[in-house]
Design a protein around this motif. Sequence first.
Motif, PDB file in Angstrom:
ATOM      1  N   LEU A 219       0.722  -0.426   0.262  1.00  0.00           N
ATOM      2  CA  LEU A 219      -0.491   0.054   0.003  1.00  0.00           C
ATOM      3  C   LEU A 219       1.011   1.313   0.123  1.00  0.00           C
ATOM      4  O   LEU A 219       0.727   2.411  -0.716  1.00  0.00           O
ATOM      5  N   GLN A 220       1.570   0.956   0.475  1.00  0.00           N
ATOM      6  CA  GLN A 220       2.951   2.180   0.475  1.00  0.00           C
ATOM      7  C   GLN A 220       4.501   1.707   0.402  1.00  0.00           C
ATOM      8  O   GLN A 220       4.971   0.627   1.039  1.00  0.00           O
ATOM      9  N   HIS A 221       5.103   2.983   0.052  1.00  0.00           N
ATOM     10  CA  HIS A 221       7.242   2.657   0.199  1.00  0.00           C
ATOM     11  C   HIS A 221       7.679   3.356   0.700  1.00  0.00           C
ATOM     12  O   HIS A 221       7.216   4.577  -0.248  1.00  0.00           O
ATOM     13  N   ARG A 222       8.668   3.705   1.423  1.00  0.00           N
ATOM     14  CA  ARG A 222       9.393   4.984   1.861  1.00  0.00           C
ATOM     15  C   ARG A 222      10.903   4.549   1.593  1.00  0.00           C
ATOM     16  O   ARG A 222      11.700   3.399   1.658  1.00  0.00           O
ATOM     17  N   ILE A 223      11.457   5.633   0.247  1.00  0.00           N
ATOM     18  CA  ILE A 223      12.592   5.790   0.186  1.00  0.00           C
ATOM     19  C   ILE A 223      13.177   6.795   0.525  1.00  0.00           C
ATOM     20  O   ILE A 223      12.650   7.622  -0.188  1.00  0.00           O
ATOM     21  N   GLY A 224      13.986   7.685   1.171  1.00  0.00           N
ATOM     22  CA  GLY A 224      14.981   8.898   1.688  1.00  0.00           C
ATOM     23  C   GLY A 224      13.438   9.269   1.858  1.00  0.00           C
ATOM     24  O   GLY A 224      12.807   8.960   2.777  1.00  0.00           O
ATOM     25  N   ASP A 225      13.945  10.408   1.451  1.00  0.00           N
ATOM     26  CA  ASP A 225      12.604  11.421   1.328  1.00  0.00           C
ATOM     27  C   ASP A 225      11.251  11.550   0.646  1.00  0.00           C
ATOM     28  O   ASP A 225      10.421  12.712   0.602  1.00  0.00           O
ATOM     29  N   TYR A 226      10.665  10.423   0.154  1.00  0.00           N
ATOM     30  CA  TYR A 226       9.960   9.930  -0.867  1.00  0.00           C
ATOM     31  C   TYR A 226       8.747   8.933  -0.187  1.00  0.00           C
ATOM     32  O   TYR A 226       9.361   7.535   0.318  1.00  0.00           O
ATOM     33  N   LEU A 227       7.626   9.174  -0.151  1.00  0.00           N
ATOM     34  CA  LEU A 227       6.751   8.222  -0.138  1.00  0.00           C
ATOM     35  C   LEU A 227       5.807   8.253  -0.747  1.00  0.00           C
ATOM     36  O   LEU A 227       5.575   9.111  -1.858  1.00  0.00           O
ATOM     37  N   PHE A 228       5.889   6.725  -1.909  1.00  0.00           N
ATOM     38  CA  PHE A 228       5.316   6.402  -2.516  1.00  0.00           C
ATOM     39  C   PHE A 228       3.464   6.070  -2.236  1.00  0.00           C
ATOM     40  O   PHE A 228       3.703   4.616  -1.651  1.00  0.00           O
ATOM     41  N   VAL A 229       2.939   6.371  -2.789  1.00  0.00           N
ATOM     42  CA  VAL A 229       1.173   5.523  -2.612  1.00  0.00           C
ATOM     43  C   VAL A 229       1.080   5.959  -3.801  1.00  0.00           C
ATOM     44  O   VAL A 229       1.176   6.470  -4.498  1.00  0.00           O
ATOM     45  N   HIS A 230      -0.559   5.153  -3.827  1.00  0.00           N
ATOM     46  CA  HIS A 230      -1.452   5.285  -5.165  1.00  0.00           C
ATOM     47  C   HIS A 230      -2.265   6.412  -5.484  1.00  0.00           C
ATOM     48  O   HIS A 230      -1.963   7.506  -6.186  1.00  0.00           O
ATOM     49  N   ALA A 231      -2.844   7.129  -4.171  1.00  0.00           N
ATOM     50  CA  ALA A 231      -3.901   8.007  -3.999  1.00  0.00           C
ATOM     51  C   ALA A 231      -3.393   8.854  -3.491  1.00  0.00           C
ATOM     52  O   ALA A 231      -3.123  10.849  -4.196  1.00  0.00           O
ATOM     53  N   GLY A 232      -2.646   9.086  -2.541  1.00  0.00           N
ATOM     54  CA  GLY A 232      -1.769  10.036  -1.227  1.00  0.00           C
ATOM     55  C   GLY A 232      -2.388   9.697  -0.196  1.00  0.00           C
ATOM     56  O   GLY A 232      -2.603   8.811   0.527  1.00  0.00           O
TER      57      GLY A 232
ATOM     58  N   GLU B 257      -8.403   3.282   2.516  1.00  0.00           N
ATOM     59  CA  GLU B 257      -9.479   4.156   2.255  1.00  0.00           C
ATOM     60  C   GLU B 257      -9.011   4.999   1.453  1.00  0.00           C
ATOM     61  O   GLU B 257      -8.809   5.534   0.150  1.00  0.00           O
ATOM     62  N   ASP B 258      -8.012   5.699   2.628  1.00  0.00           N
ATOM     63  CA  ASP B 258      -7.115   7.010   1.906  1.00  0.00           C
ATOM     64  C   ASP B 258      -5.929   6.551   0.941  1.00  0.00           C
ATOM     65  O   ASP B 258      -5.981   7.361   0.189  1.00  0.00           O
ATOM     66  N   LEU B 259      -4.846   6.184   1.477  1.00  0.00           N
ATOM     67  CA  LEU B 259      -3.916   5.853   0.284  1.00  0.00           C
ATOM     68  C   LEU B 259      -5.077   5.396  -0.985  1.00  0.00           C
ATOM     69  O   LEU B 259      -4.210   5.196  -2.241  1.00  0.00           O
ATOM     70  N   LEU B 260      -5.447   5.047  -0.771  1.00  0.00           N
ATOM     71  CA  LEU B 260      -6.344   4.404  -2.356  1.00  0.00           C
ATOM     72  C   LEU B 260      -7.440   4.883  -3.135  1.00  0.00           C
ATOM     73  O   LEU B 260      -7.329   5.461  -4.580  1.00  0.00           O
ATOM     74  N   TRP B 261      -7.903   6.723  -2.132  1.00  0.00           N
ATOM     75  CA  TRP B 261      -8.903   6.857  -3.038  1.00  0.00           C
ATOM     76  C   TRP B 261      -9.282   8.332  -2.684  1.00  0.00           C
ATOM     77  O   TRP B 261      -9.588   9.191  -2.911  1.00  0.00           O
ATOM     78  N   ILE B 262      -7.970   8.544  -1.742  1.00  0.00           N
ATOM     79  CA  ILE B 262      -8.367  10.382  -1.691  1.00  0.00           C
ATOM     80  C   ILE B 262      -8.318  11.421  -2.353  1.00  0.00           C
ATOM     81  O   ILE B 262      -7.581  11.449  -2.779  1.00  0.00           O
ATOM     82  N   ARG B 263      -8.675  12.238  -1.972  1.00  0.00           N
ATOM     83  CA  ARG B 263      -8.753  13.238  -3.376  1.00  0.00           C
ATOM     84  C   ARG B 263      -8.983  14.896  -2.219  1.00  0.00           C
ATOM     85  O   ARG B 263      -8.391  15.442  -1.902  1.00  0.00           O
ATOM     86  N   GLU B 264     -10.280  14.823  -1.784  1.00  0.00           N
ATOM     87  CA  GLU B 264     -10.341  15.477  -1.203  1.00  0.00           C
ATOM     88  C   GLU B 264      -9.866  16.077   0.460  1.00  0.00           C
ATOM     89  O   GLU B 264      -9.538  15.082   1.169  1.00  0.00           O
ATOM     90  N   GLY B 265      -9.294  17.176   0.393  1.00  0.00           N
ATOM     91  CA  GLY B 265      -8.440  16.662   1.893  1.00  0.00           C
ATOM     92  C   GLY B 265      -6.877  17.003   1.175  1.00  0.00           C
ATOM     93  O   GLY B 265      -5.771  16.927   2.062  1.00  0.00           O
ATOM     94  N   TRP B 266      -6.348  16.087   0.651  1.00  0.00           N
ATOM     95  CA  TRP B 266      -4.824  16.401   0.265  1.00  0.00           C
ATOM     96  C   TRP B 266      -4.465  16.534  -1.550  1.00  0.00           C
ATOM     97  O   TRP B 266      -3.970  17.614  -1.535  1.00  0.00           O
ATOM     98  N   MET B 267      -5.324  16.962  -3.025  1.00  0.00           N
ATOM     99  CA  MET B 267      -5.271  17.409  -3.476  1.00  0.00           C
ATOM    100  C   MET B 267      -5.506  19.286  -3.536  1.00  0.00           C
ATOM    101  O   MET B 267      -4.812  19.672  -4.191  1.00  0.00           O
ATOM    102  N   ASP B 268      -5.889  19.620  -2.567  1.00  0.00           N
ATOM    103  CA  ASP B 268      -6.490  20.655  -2.360  1.00  0.00           C
ATOM    104  C   ASP B 268      -5.779  21.547  -0.968  1.00  0.00           C
ATOM    105  O   ASP B 268      -6.134  22.397  -0.391  1.00  0.00           O
TER     106      ASP B 268
END
Length: 255
Positions: free
Chosen positions: A155-168, A181-192
Amino acid sequence: MHTDGIRIYAIGDVHGMLDNLREVHDWIERDRAQHPGREVRIIHLGDYTDRGPDSRGVIDYLIASQGEERIDLMGNHDRMFLRYATHPDWQDPKLYREKGYHYLHPRIGGGETLMSYGVDVPPGVLGLERAAEFHEAAAQAIPQAHLDYVAGLSLQHRIGDYLFVHAGIDPTRPPQDQTVEDLLWIREGWMDWQGTLPFTVVHGHTVVDDPEHHGYRIAIDTGAVFGDRLTCLVLDGDQAGILTGHNIRPLLPRG
Protein backbone atom coordinates in the motif's frame (compact mmCIF):
# COMPACT_ATOMS: atom_id res chain seq x y z
CA MET A 1 15.61 15.91 -0.73
CA HIS A 2 17.48 12.62 -0.96
CA THR A 3 16.85 9.12 -2.28
CA ASP A 4 19.34 7.22 -0.10
CA GLY A 5 21.71 6.93 -3.07
CA ILE A 6 19.11 5.04 -5.12
CA ARG A 7 17.99 5.99 -8.63
CA ILE A 8 14.19 5.68 -8.61
CA TYR A 9 11.79 5.22 -11.51
CA ALA A 10 8.12 5.69 -10.53
CA ILE A 11 5.41 4.80 -13.04
CA GLY A 12 1.84 6.12 -13.01
CA ASP A 13 -1.52 4.41 -13.54
CA VAL A 14 -1.40 1.73 -16.28
CA HIS A 15 -5.08 0.65 -16.60
CA GLY A 16 -4.56 -2.22 -19.01
CA MET A 17 -2.31 -0.29 -21.42
CA LEU A 18 0.30 -3.00 -21.95
CA ASP A 19 2.06 -1.40 -24.93
CA ASN A 20 2.58 1.82 -22.96
CA LEU A 21 3.99 -0.14 -20.01
CA ARG A 22 6.43 -2.03 -22.20
CA GLU A 23 7.55 1.20 -23.84
CA VAL A 24 8.28 2.85 -20.49
CA HIS A 25 10.27 -0.16 -19.33
CA ASP A 26 12.30 0.00 -22.54
CA TRP A 27 13.05 3.66 -21.75
CA ILE A 28 14.13 2.68 -18.24
CA GLU A 29 16.51 0.02 -19.55
CA ARG A 30 18.13 2.55 -21.91
CA ASP A 31 18.48 5.08 -19.11
CA ARG A 32 19.95 2.51 -16.73
CA ALA A 33 22.58 1.65 -19.32
CA GLN A 34 23.81 5.23 -19.01
CA HIS A 35 24.21 4.84 -15.22
CA PRO A 36 26.02 1.50 -14.79
CA GLY A 37 26.51 0.22 -11.29
CA ARG A 38 23.77 2.38 -9.75
CA GLU A 39 21.34 0.90 -7.26
CA VAL A 40 17.85 1.19 -8.74
CA ARG A 41 14.21 0.86 -7.70
CA ILE A 42 11.31 0.69 -10.12
CA ILE A 43 8.01 1.55 -8.44
CA HIS A 44 4.58 1.08 -10.00
CA LEU A 45 1.91 3.19 -8.32
CA GLY A 46 -1.02 0.84 -8.94
CA ASP A 47 -4.17 0.63 -11.08
CA TYR A 48 -2.91 -2.05 -13.44
CA THR A 49 -6.47 -3.13 -14.27
CA ASP A 50 -9.76 -1.77 -15.67
CA ARG A 51 -10.77 0.54 -18.53
CA GLY A 52 -7.94 -0.38 -20.90
CA PRO A 53 -7.85 -3.33 -23.31
CA ASP A 54 -5.33 -5.73 -21.74
CA SER A 55 -5.43 -5.90 -17.95
CA ARG A 56 -4.58 -9.60 -18.14
CA GLY A 57 -1.53 -8.86 -20.26
CA VAL A 58 -0.37 -6.17 -17.85
CA ILE A 59 -0.56 -8.51 -14.86
CA ASP A 60 1.16 -11.29 -16.81
CA TYR A 61 3.94 -8.84 -17.67
CA LEU A 62 4.32 -7.61 -14.09
CA ILE A 63 4.42 -11.13 -12.66
CA ALA A 64 6.99 -12.28 -15.22
CA SER A 65 9.27 -9.30 -14.60
CA GLN A 66 9.23 -9.22 -10.79
CA GLY A 67 12.54 -8.79 -9.00
CA GLU A 68 14.29 -7.32 -6.00
CA GLU A 69 14.51 -3.91 -7.67
CA ARG A 70 10.74 -3.66 -8.19
CA ILE A 71 8.03 -2.42 -5.83
CA ASP A 72 4.44 -2.75 -7.04
CA LEU A 73 1.78 -0.84 -5.12
CA MET A 74 -1.95 -1.52 -5.05
CA GLY A 75 -4.46 0.86 -6.64
CA ASN A 76 -8.14 1.21 -5.90
CA HIS A 77 -9.03 -0.52 -9.18
CA ASP A 78 -6.78 -3.45 -8.34
CA ARG A 79 -8.55 -3.91 -5.02
CA MET A 80 -11.97 -3.79 -6.71
CA PHE A 81 -10.78 -6.38 -9.23
CA LEU A 82 -9.58 -8.67 -6.44
CA ARG A 83 -12.78 -8.30 -4.45
CA TYR A 84 -15.00 -8.98 -7.44
CA ALA A 85 -13.11 -12.14 -8.36
CA THR A 86 -12.77 -13.61 -4.86
CA HIS A 87 -15.98 -12.74 -2.97
CA PRO A 88 -19.09 -14.73 -3.91
CA ASP A 89 -21.44 -12.20 -2.30
CA TRP A 90 -21.16 -9.84 -5.25
CA GLN A 91 -24.00 -7.55 -4.19
CA ASP A 92 -22.57 -6.69 -0.77
CA PRO A 93 -22.04 -2.92 -1.14
CA LYS A 94 -19.15 -2.95 1.33
CA LEU A 95 -17.22 -5.20 -1.03
CA TYR A 96 -18.14 -4.15 -4.53
CA ARG A 97 -19.78 -0.77 -4.73
CA GLU A 98 -17.02 1.81 -4.47
CA LYS A 99 -17.97 5.49 -4.55
CA GLY A 100 -21.47 4.58 -5.73
CA TYR A 101 -20.41 2.43 -8.71
CA HIS A 102 -20.27 -1.35 -8.94
CA TYR A 103 -17.30 -3.05 -10.58
CA LEU A 104 -18.84 -3.60 -14.02
CA HIS A 105 -20.17 -0.06 -14.35
CA PRO A 106 -18.54 1.64 -17.38
CA ARG A 107 -17.10 4.36 -15.13
CA ILE A 108 -15.07 1.72 -13.27
CA GLY A 109 -14.20 -0.32 -16.36
CA GLY A 110 -14.28 -3.80 -14.87
CA GLY A 111 -16.03 -5.13 -17.98
CA GLU A 112 -12.91 -4.48 -20.06
CA THR A 113 -10.85 -6.36 -17.49
CA LEU A 114 -13.11 -9.41 -17.60
CA MET A 115 -13.08 -9.37 -21.41
CA SER A 116 -9.28 -9.51 -21.33
CA TYR A 117 -9.69 -12.82 -19.47
CA GLY A 118 -12.14 -14.13 -22.07
CA VAL A 119 -15.38 -13.35 -20.22
CA ASP A 120 -17.94 -11.99 -22.70
CA VAL A 121 -19.41 -8.92 -20.97
CA PRO A 122 -21.92 -6.89 -23.01
CA PRO A 123 -21.28 -3.16 -23.47
CA GLY A 124 -23.30 -0.47 -21.72
CA VAL A 125 -24.60 0.00 -18.21
CA LEU A 126 -25.50 -3.20 -16.34
CA GLY A 127 -27.62 -3.21 -13.21
CA LEU A 128 -26.36 -4.95 -10.11
CA GLU A 129 -28.34 -8.12 -10.76
CA ARG A 130 -27.12 -8.44 -14.35
CA ALA A 131 -23.56 -7.63 -13.33
CA ALA A 132 -23.68 -10.41 -10.74
CA GLU A 133 -24.24 -12.95 -13.50
CA PHE A 134 -20.59 -12.67 -14.58
CA HIS A 135 -19.02 -13.29 -11.19
CA GLU A 136 -18.73 -17.08 -11.48
CA ALA A 137 -17.29 -16.90 -15.00
CA ALA A 138 -14.76 -14.33 -13.82
CA ALA A 139 -13.74 -16.44 -10.82
CA GLN A 140 -13.07 -19.39 -13.16
CA ALA A 141 -11.28 -17.38 -15.84
CA ILE A 142 -8.82 -15.39 -13.72
CA PRO A 143 -5.69 -17.41 -12.80
CA GLN A 144 -5.00 -17.88 -9.12
CA ALA A 145 -1.50 -16.52 -9.69
CA HIS A 146 -3.03 -13.20 -10.77
CA LEU A 147 -5.21 -13.03 -7.66
CA ASP A 148 -2.25 -13.90 -5.43
CA TYR A 149 -0.16 -11.20 -7.09
CA VAL A 150 -2.79 -8.51 -6.54
CA ALA A 151 -3.46 -9.65 -2.96
CA GLY A 152 0.25 -9.31 -2.19
CA LEU A 153 0.64 -5.73 -3.44
CA SER A 154 1.93 -3.13 -0.98
CA LEU A 155 0.00 0.00 0.00
CA GLN A 156 2.97 2.36 0.48
CA HIS A 157 6.76 2.44 0.25
CA ARG A 158 9.30 4.91 1.62
CA ILE A 159 12.74 5.67 0.19
CA GLY A 160 14.67 8.56 1.68
CA ASP A 161 12.56 11.71 1.57
CA TYR A 162 9.93 10.17 -0.73
CA LEU A 163 6.78 8.25 0.16
CA PHE A 164 5.12 6.35 -2.70
CA VAL A 165 1.38 5.61 -2.59
CA HIS A 166 -1.43 5.20 -5.09
CA ALA A 167 -3.81 8.08 -4.32
CA GLY A 168 -2.25 10.16 -1.54
CA ILE A 169 -2.45 10.46 2.22
CA ASP A 170 -4.39 12.26 4.89
CA PRO A 171 -1.79 14.97 5.61
CA THR A 172 -2.99 15.34 9.21
CA ARG A 173 -1.79 11.82 10.11
CA PRO A 174 1.63 10.12 9.89
CA PRO A 175 2.18 7.42 7.22
CA GLN A 176 1.77 4.53 9.64
CA ASP A 177 -1.70 5.76 10.64
CA GLN A 178 -3.17 6.05 7.14
CA THR A 179 -6.32 4.11 6.28
CA VAL A 180 -6.54 1.85 3.25
CA GLU A 181 -9.34 4.04 1.89
CA ASP A 182 -7.18 7.16 2.05
CA LEU A 183 -4.16 5.50 0.45
CA LEU A 184 -6.29 4.16 -2.41
CA TRP A 185 -8.99 6.82 -2.87
CA ILE A 186 -8.23 10.19 -1.26
CA ARG A 187 -8.68 13.42 -3.20
CA GLU A 188 -10.57 15.90 -1.02
CA GLY A 189 -8.31 17.25 1.71
CA TRP A 190 -5.25 16.07 -0.18
CA MET A 191 -5.28 17.51 -3.68
CA ASP A 192 -6.37 20.89 -2.33
CA TRP A 193 -4.14 20.89 0.76
CA GLN A 194 -1.72 23.82 1.04
CA GLY A 195 0.52 22.80 3.93
CA THR A 196 3.96 21.20 4.12
CA LEU A 197 5.26 17.75 5.00
CA PRO A 198 8.67 16.44 6.12
CA PHE A 199 8.71 14.24 2.99
CA THR A 200 7.34 14.31 -0.57
CA VAL A 201 4.49 11.98 -1.55
CA VAL A 202 4.60 10.56 -5.08
CA HIS A 203 1.14 9.46 -6.23
CA GLY A 204 -1.18 8.71 -9.14
CA HIS A 205 -4.98 8.17 -9.07
CA THR A 206 -6.04 11.70 -10.03
CA VAL A 207 -5.41 12.47 -13.70
CA VAL A 208 -3.39 15.62 -14.46
CA ASP A 209 -2.52 17.06 -17.86
CA ASP A 210 1.19 17.07 -17.03
CA PRO A 211 3.15 15.80 -14.01
CA GLU A 212 2.84 18.25 -11.13
CA HIS A 213 5.46 18.93 -8.45
CA HIS A 214 3.95 20.79 -5.49
CA GLY A 215 6.86 20.32 -3.12
CA TYR A 216 5.05 18.08 -0.66
CA ARG A 217 3.54 15.92 -3.43
CA ILE A 218 4.25 14.88 -7.03
CA ALA A 219 1.29 13.74 -9.17
CA ILE A 220 2.12 11.50 -12.14
CA ASP A 221 -1.14 9.95 -13.42
CA THR A 222 -1.32 11.56 -16.87
CA GLY A 223 -4.21 9.45 -18.18
CA ALA A 224 -2.57 6.81 -20.39
CA VAL A 225 -5.89 4.98 -20.70
CA PHE A 226 -7.53 8.14 -22.08
CA GLY A 227 -5.06 8.45 -24.92
CA ASP A 228 -2.32 10.39 -23.15
CA ARG A 229 1.07 9.11 -22.05
CA LEU A 230 2.17 6.81 -19.27
CA THR A 231 4.48 8.89 -17.09
CA CYS A 232 7.75 7.72 -15.57
CA LEU A 233 9.22 9.96 -12.88
CA VAL A 234 12.97 9.74 -12.23
CA LEU A 235 14.27 10.69 -8.78
CA ASP A 236 17.96 10.78 -8.00
CA GLY A 237 19.38 12.69 -5.05
CA ASP A 238 17.69 16.09 -5.11
CA GLN A 239 16.85 15.88 -8.83
CA ALA A 240 13.42 15.06 -10.28
CA GLY A 241 12.64 14.59 -13.96
CA ILE A 242 10.29 12.94 -16.43
CA LEU A 243 11.70 10.16 -18.61
CA THR A 244 10.70 10.61 -22.26
CA GLY A 245 12.41 8.14 -24.54
CA HIS A 246 16.11 9.03 -24.60
CA ASN A 247 15.74 12.21 -22.55
CA ILE A 248 14.85 13.35 -19.04
CA ARG A 249 12.85 16.54 -18.74
CA PRO A 250 13.45 18.35 -15.42
CA LEU A 251 10.43 18.56 -13.14
CA LEU A 252 10.66 21.58 -10.87
CA PRO A 253 8.42 22.43 -7.91
CA ARG A 254 5.66 24.90 -8.74
CA GLY A 255 5.82 28.42 -7.38
